[in-house]
Enzyme design. Structure first.
Site, short mmCIF file in Angstrom:
data_model
loop_
_atom_site.label_atom_id
_atom_site.label_comp_id
_atom_site.label_asym_id
_atom_site.label_seq_id
_atom_site.Cartn_x
_atom_site.Cartn_y
_atom_site.Cartn_z
N ARG A 101 2.65 0.15 -2.17
CA ARG A 101 2.79 0.47 -0.74
C ARG A 101 3.32 -0.69 0.08
NH1 ARG A 101 -3.26 0.89 1.95
NH2 ARG A 101 -4.22 -0.89 0.92
N HIS A 171 -1.62 8.96 -0.10
CA HIS A 171 -2.76 8.71 0.80
C HIS A 171 -2.41 9.26 2.19
CE1 HIS A 171 -5.67 6.42 3.09
NE2 HIS A 171 -6.01 5.63 2.09
N GLU A 275 -6.07 13.09 0.37
CA GLU A 275 -5.21 12.35 -0.54
C GLU A 275 -5.17 13.02 -1.90
OE1 GLU A 275 -6.67 8.26 -0.39
OE2 GLU A 275 -7.55 8.70 1.55
C1 BG6 Z 1 -9.28 5.53 1.23
C2 BG6 Z 1 -10.51 4.93 0.59
O1 BG6 Z 1 -8.51 6.14 0.24
O2 BG6 Z 1 -8.50 4.50 1.83
C3 BG6 Z 1 -11.30 4.17 1.64
O3 BG6 Z 1 -11.30 5.95 -0.01
C4 BG6 Z 1 -10.42 3.14 2.31
O4 BG6 Z 1 -12.44 3.58 1.05
C5 BG6 Z 1 -9.18 3.83 2.87
O5 BG6 Z 1 -11.15 2.50 3.35
C6 BG6 Z 1 -8.19 2.90 3.57
O6 BG6 Z 1 -7.80 1.88 2.73
P1 BG6 Z 1 -6.84 0.73 3.25
O7 BG6 Z 1 -6.73 -0.24 2.11
O8 BG6 Z 1 -5.53 1.37 3.59
O9 BG6 Z 1 -7.51 0.14 4.48
#
Ligand code: BG6
Length: 301
Positions: A101, A171, A275
């Site tokens: 990403r 995501h 997701e």
């Molecule tokens: C989700 C996780 O997929 O992504 C969470 O289950 C996490 O635990 C969230 O906080 C955001 O992640 P990031 O790394 O983008 O802040």
């Protein structure tokens, strides 16, 4: 990779449909505009930043505080988690959700399709920095078809001599009228890991998912469509997928959002992440020469 806008536009631009631009210093995006929809995708992360049907509300949420800087993940859109989901299984110094990403991707194809949709495909650029975290030989591509629906195909190929094991996720942050008033259907009966109570013990979803607090769950055995029912926007968003047996449902709620610092004022009320993934024990083992397609279609009803 060629990051010269003029070269990108002459090789991959399509008049009035696919245009490459810079939105902040050295941050390149491609904008797509066709008979059905508009979208934009950044070359860092091959990260879809928005998608809206013509005349419709945005389907994808982007934080008002998102920053568009090299090496920083964007809060909103569709981050690509690869080659692991969440924290690395043995080394906590490695980045959460993998390195795809925040890595640069190159454009490999654009095409105006007969149906009026637009195809655009990217390939992750392998370099020493990401090779440190992933000392295997593999290729990663992502293919988007932007149209009446949004179709995304994340393709991993094992180009090495040994079996590789990957986790992955799209995501996706969805835009909602008010997270407290939506429901998510399609997960009834699925076991899940509840990351909020830190419990290893599996619970089972009963009925639709609703939100009145921080929610961070990895649903397992989840292969059915998920549908976000949003009476406030009078719409349902359907998420259909292939080759994914886990679904993460996430909303950080108030305190976590404040800690994160890039969610924007009350941003958590306006988003939910659903997701499509291969996460937790649902990892993918790929023999030499094999490939894995994580395929997802988003549509609005
Ligand atoms: C989700 C996780 O997929 O992504 C969470 O289950 C996490 O635990 C969230 O906080 C955001 O992640 P990031 O790394 O983008 O802040």
């Amino acid at each position: 990779m060629n990051t010269d806008i003029a070269v990108l536009n002459s090789r991959f631009g399509i008049e009035n449909q696919v245009v490459f631009k810079t939105i902040s210093e050295d941050f390149l995006v491609v904008e797509i505009n066709n008979a059905h929809a508009t979208a934009s995708i950044s070359l860092q992360g091959a990260h879809l930043m928005n998608w809206a049907l013509k005349g419709g509300e945005p389907v994808i949420w982007m934080s008002q505080e998102a920053s568009f800087k090299a090496g920083k993940s964007i809060r909103g859109g569709i981050p690509v988690c690869w080659p692991w989901f969440g924290g690395h299984s043995t080394d906590s110094s490695k980045p959460a959700h993998g390195f795809a990403r925040t890595a640069l991707w190159e454009v490999i194809q654009t095409e105006a399709l007969k149906e009026g949709a637009t195809l655009i495909a990217f390939r992750l650029i392998q370099n020493d920095a990401n090779h440190d975290g992933w000392p295997y030989s593999s290729e990663l591509e992502i293919h988007f078809i932007v149209g009446e629906s949004l179709r995304v195909d994340l393709v991993t190929r094992n180009t090495g001599e040994t079996v590789i094991t990957i986790g992955d996720a799209l995501h996706t942050y969805f835009s909602v009228s008010d997270v407290r008033n939506i429901t998510i259907n399609g997960l009834d009966g699925c076991p899940y890991l509840d990351k909020v109570d830190g419990s290893e013990q599996k619970k089972h979803q009963v009925g639709a998912v609703k939100f009145d607090q921080e929610t961070d769950r990895i649903y397992l055995e989840s292969t059915e469509d998920c549908v976000i029912d949003d009476p406030g926007l009078k719409r349902r968003i359907r998420i259909s997928k292939l080759n994914s047996e886990s679904t993460i449902v996430w909303n950080p709620w108030i305190e976590k959002s404040e800690q994160m610092g890039d969610m924007g004022q009350d941003g958590y009320l306006k988003m939910v992440c659903v997701e499509s993934a291969n996460a937790a024990d649902d990892v993918v083992h790929l023999a030499p020469g094999d490939k894995h397609h994580l395929w997802v279609r988003y549509s609005v009803e």
